[in-house]
Design a protein around this motif. Structure first.
Motif, PDB file in Angstrom:
ATOM      1  N   ALA A 172     -31.848 141.019  90.236  1.00  0.00           N
ATOM      2  CA  ALA A 172     -32.932 141.407  91.146  1.00  0.00           C
ATOM      3  C   ALA A 172     -33.551 142.761  90.797  1.00  0.00           C
ATOM      4  CB  ALA A 172     -32.403 141.438  92.584  1.00  0.00           C
ATOM      5  N   GLY A 173     -32.909 143.544  89.951  1.00  0.00           N
ATOM      6  CA  GLY A 173     -33.433 144.865  89.628  1.00  0.00           C
ATOM      7  C   GLY A 173     -34.534 144.869  88.597  1.00  0.00           C
ATOM      8  N   PHE A 174     -34.983 143.689  88.151  1.00  0.00           N
ATOM      9  CA  PHE A 174     -36.018 143.594  87.120  1.00  0.00           C
ATOM     10  C   PHE A 174     -37.289 142.966  87.679  1.00  0.00           C
ATOM     11  CE2 PHE A 174     -32.283 144.198  84.605  1.00  0.00           C
ATOM     12  CZ  PHE A 174     -32.708 144.801  83.436  1.00  0.00           C
ATOM     13  N   SER A 175     -38.420 143.315  87.080  1.00  0.00           N
ATOM     14  CA  SER A 175     -39.701 142.693  87.422  1.00  0.00           C
ATOM     15  C   SER A 175     -40.473 142.419  86.138  1.00  0.00           C
ATOM     16  CB  SER A 175     -40.529 143.607  88.333  1.00  0.00           C
ATOM     17  OG  SER A 175     -40.892 144.801  87.650  1.00  0.00           O
ATOM     18  N   ILE A 176     -41.435 141.531  86.238  1.00  0.00           N
ATOM     19  CA  ILE A 176     -42.273 141.195  85.086  1.00  0.00           C
ATOM     20  C   ILE A 176     -43.422 142.182  84.992  1.00  0.00           C
ATOM     21  CG2 ILE A 176     -43.775 139.438  84.071  1.00  0.00           C
ATOM     22  CD1 ILE A 176     -42.129 137.354  85.682  1.00  0.00           C
ATOM     23  N   VAL A 177     -43.622 142.742  83.811  1.00  0.00           N
ATOM     24  CA  VAL A 177     -44.812 143.549  83.586  1.00  0.00           C
ATOM     25  C   VAL A 177     -45.991 142.584  83.489  1.00  0.00           C
ATOM     26  CG1 VAL A 177     -45.976 145.177  82.047  1.00  0.00           C
ATOM     27  CG2 VAL A 177     -43.486 145.296  82.350  1.00  0.00           C
ATOM     28  N   PRO A 178     -47.030 142.748  84.317  1.00  0.00           N
ATOM     29  CA  PRO A 178     -48.156 141.803  84.296  1.00  0.00           C
ATOM     30  C   PRO A 178     -48.714 141.613  82.895  1.00  0.00           C
ATOM     31  CG  PRO A 178     -48.360 143.301  86.151  1.00  0.00           C
ATOM     32  CD  PRO A 178     -47.222 143.821  85.323  1.00  0.00           C
ATOM     33  N   PRO A 179     -48.955 140.369  82.494  1.00  0.00           N
ATOM     34  CA  PRO A 179     -49.450 140.121  81.137  1.00  0.00           C
ATOM     35  C   PRO A 179     -50.683 140.941  80.762  1.00  0.00           C
ATOM     36  CG  PRO A 179     -48.777 138.067  82.145  1.00  0.00           C
ATOM     37  CD  PRO A 179     -48.677 139.115  83.216  1.00  0.00           C
ATOM     38  N   ASP A 180     -51.606 141.146  81.707  1.00  0.00           N
ATOM     39  CA  ASP A 180     -52.792 141.929  81.377  1.00  0.00           C
ATOM     40  C   ASP A 180     -52.431 143.342  80.937  1.00  0.00           C
ATOM     41  OD1 ASP A 180     -54.573 139.909  81.800  1.00  0.00           O
ATOM     42  OD2 ASP A 180     -55.007 140.456  83.873  1.00  0.00           O
ATOM     43  N   ALA A 222     -58.015 133.866  74.680  1.00  0.00           N
ATOM     44  CA  ALA A 222     -57.567 132.814  73.759  1.00  0.00           C
ATOM     45  C   ALA A 222     -56.162 132.317  74.095  1.00  0.00           C
ATOM     46  CB  ALA A 222     -57.610 133.324  72.323  1.00  0.00           C
ATOM     47  N   ALA A 223     -55.231 133.226  74.297  1.00  0.00           N
ATOM     48  CA  ALA A 223     -53.844 132.844  74.553  1.00  0.00           C
ATOM     49  C   ALA A 223     -53.698 132.237  75.944  1.00  0.00           C
ATOM     50  CB  ALA A 223     -52.934 134.056  74.399  1.00  0.00           C
ATOM     51  N   LEU A 224     -52.619 131.527  76.147  1.00  0.00           N
ATOM     52  CA  LEU A 224     -52.332 130.899  77.438  1.00  0.00           C
ATOM     53  C   LEU A 224     -51.507 131.870  78.275  1.00  0.00           C
ATOM     54  CD1 LEU A 224     -52.635 128.264  79.061  1.00  0.00           C
ATOM     55  CD2 LEU A 224     -50.452 127.529  78.101  1.00  0.00           C
ATOM     56  N   ARG A 225     -52.056 132.274  79.413  1.00  0.00           N
ATOM     57  CA  ARG A 225     -51.393 133.246  80.273  1.00  0.00           C
ATOM     58  C   ARG A 225     -50.681 132.533  81.411  1.00  0.00           C
ATOM     59  NH1 ARG A 225     -55.268 137.806  82.214  1.00  0.00           N
ATOM     60  NH2 ARG A 225     -56.602 136.020  81.796  1.00  0.00           N
ATOM     61  N   SER A 226     -49.477 133.008  81.724  1.00  0.00           N
ATOM     62  CA  SER A 226     -48.726 132.540  82.888  1.00  0.00           C
ATOM     63  C   SER A 226     -48.241 133.777  83.636  1.00  0.00           C
ATOM     64  CB  SER A 226     -47.531 131.687  82.444  1.00  0.00           C
ATOM     65  OG  SER A 226     -46.562 132.496  81.783  1.00  0.00           O
ATOM     66  N   PRO A 227     -47.724 133.616  84.838  1.00  0.00           N
ATOM     67  CA  PRO A 227     -47.194 134.788  85.544  1.00  0.00           C
ATOM     68  C   PRO A 227     -46.099 135.511  84.768  1.00  0.00           C
ATOM     69  CG  PRO A 227     -47.452 132.954  87.065  1.00  0.00           C
ATOM     70  CD  PRO A 227     -47.698 132.407  85.688  1.00  0.00           C
TER      71      PRO A 227
END
Length: 433
Positions: A380-388, A404-409
């Motif tokens: 739980a101590g981690f989060s995703i850095v937003p792809p943008d 061009a690339a396929l973005r997901s959360p």
């Protein structure tokens, strides 16, 4: 050898691959050893035919309604090489070392049959059991995406900025037809024709002096998205032969601490020579010794842990077309366990505010977004850095890449169809506490 003899040789090798369940590379090598009269141009042309049949195995058999080595080879000449019926017939003239002339059924199939009514795995040339996974990520585009993964890959090079500049290296390789890659500011690309031999890059002065490395542009971009910075402590946890280690060292400009390790010490064998040739002086290679943990002294101090995760390699089908036909469902289950293990191993290494760069050369959701979500459920101590935000590492190419690339959360997915690279998934995870 005549073109007719080359086709016959290719069909013979394909029969060997089928009968012996041999890897294509081994079958080609064995054939060359047994037929030393064949020159390098002949061997390259025969290999090109064999690889193209493997790329288009299912669709070629569908076109011919004939799932034999000959049927697949003839179908490939139409499907992949775009040859007309008469041109194919000329290669099967019944002469010495040539295939028997086309039958009426073969002529009719070549003239009329297409893949328009074929099911997606056939039209896209991939095993049936993978269809649900490709449908999950690509939907109705899965045939087009798979067709891109069945095309021949170019030869991509990465300019090592510790030893040279792209403009200078490009000028030195103009005789090979090198040009800049579209995304990577460090990349050069050499397109290869169907019968082309791979150029002798290892004999080029730029390679000998460490100014270039062979590396797909997608792999280059993955290293750039990891955003290693000068002065950081960076760990390459699945370093293998060192391709991304070298790229990380260049991003760090030789400053900071770079540790490369791998659970399989045999994979690390080439890394020492490559680091030396590349002028990398801030890297330390740690080989495993028995059950001893090579990173036992590293505890929550790394700024960045890069995981070039063990995976099914579905993103590399352009370079390993026989791998997709040899792959079995059990291999995916094994890789999923390996990925979860290495992700969990990285947790104790990265400091608060540090990052984990999770990278695969796969397009399958269980290895990519699903694996990331499962990791977050355990930690739980981690989060995703937003792809943008991660795409900003690509500078002035960030906006175009995002289109061009396929973005997901969870991150970015590159594919041959979308980005002209091998298939790569990249997710950046930040430790918040």
């Amino acid at each position: 050898m005549t073109p007719q003899a080359r086709l016959s040789a290719a069909i013979e090798i394909i029969e060997t691959i089928e009968a012996q369940r041999a890897p294509a590379a081994k079958a080609l090598k064995d054939w060359g050893t047994a037929h030393r009269f064949a020159g390098s141009g002949d061997r390259a042309a025969i290999a090109g035919l064999v690889w193209d049949v493997l790329r288009r195995r299912a669709s070629s058999a569908w076109i011919m309604n004939d799932d034999t080595a000959r049927g697949r080879a003839l179908g490939m000449l139409k499907r992949e090489r775009g040859l007309a019926v008469d041109a194919i017939a000329a290669l099967c003239d019944g002469g010495r070392y040539a295939q028997e002339p086309l039958s009426e059924a073969e002529r009719a199939a070549l003239a009329t049959r297409t893949t328009d009514a074929a099911p997606p795995p056939v039209a896209g040339d991939y095993p049936d059991w993978l269809d649900p996974y490709l449908a999950q990520v690509f939907g109705e585009d899965r045939v087009a995406e798979a067709a891109g993964m069945a095309s021949r890959a170019p030869l991509d090079l990465r300019v090592n900025t510790l030893k040279g500049k792209r403009e200078k290296v490009l000028a030195a390789l103009t005789h090979l037809g090198a040009r800049e890659t579209p995304w990577s500011p460090l990349g050069l690309r050499i397109e290869l024709g169907a019968d082309a031999r791979n150029p002798g890059i290892h004999a080029e002065e730029s390679f000998i002096k460490g100014a270039i490395e062979v590396q797909d542009e997608g792999s280059q971009l993955a290293a750039l998205l990891a955003a290693a910075r000068p002065g950081e402590q960076v760990i390459d946890l699945c370093a293998g032969a060192g391709g991304k280690t070298l790229a990380l060292a260049a991003s760090m400009q030789g400053k900071g601490r770079l540790i490369a390790t791998d659970r399989d010490k045999r994979q690390l064998a080439p890394i020492h020579e490559r680091l030396s040739r590349g002028g990398v002086h801030n890297a330390e290679v740690r080989s495993p010794r028995g059950e001893e943990e090579p990173l036992a002294d590293i505890k929550a101090s790394a700024d960045l842990v890069v995981i070039d995760a063990p995976c099914t390699g579905t993103g590399t089908w352009r370079r390993n077309p026989d791998a997709k036909w040899r792959m079995r469902p059990g291999a995916l289950e094994i890789r999923l366990k390996d990925q979860a293990e290495v992700l969990d191993r990285a947790v104790r290494l990265v400091k608060v505010g540090g990052r984990i760069a999770y990278i695969t050369c796969s397009v399958l959701p269980p290895e990519n977004g699903e694996q990331v979500r499962a990791f977050l459920g355990r930690h739980a101590g981690f989060s995703i850095v937003p792809p943008d935000q991660t795409a900003a590492a690509l500078g002035d190419k960030a906006t175009a890449f995002a289109g061009a690339a396929l973005r997901s959360p969870e991150g970015w997915l590159m594919t041959p169809r979308r980005t002209g690279t091998d298939g790569f998934f990249v997710s950046i995870l930040r430790r918040e506490r």
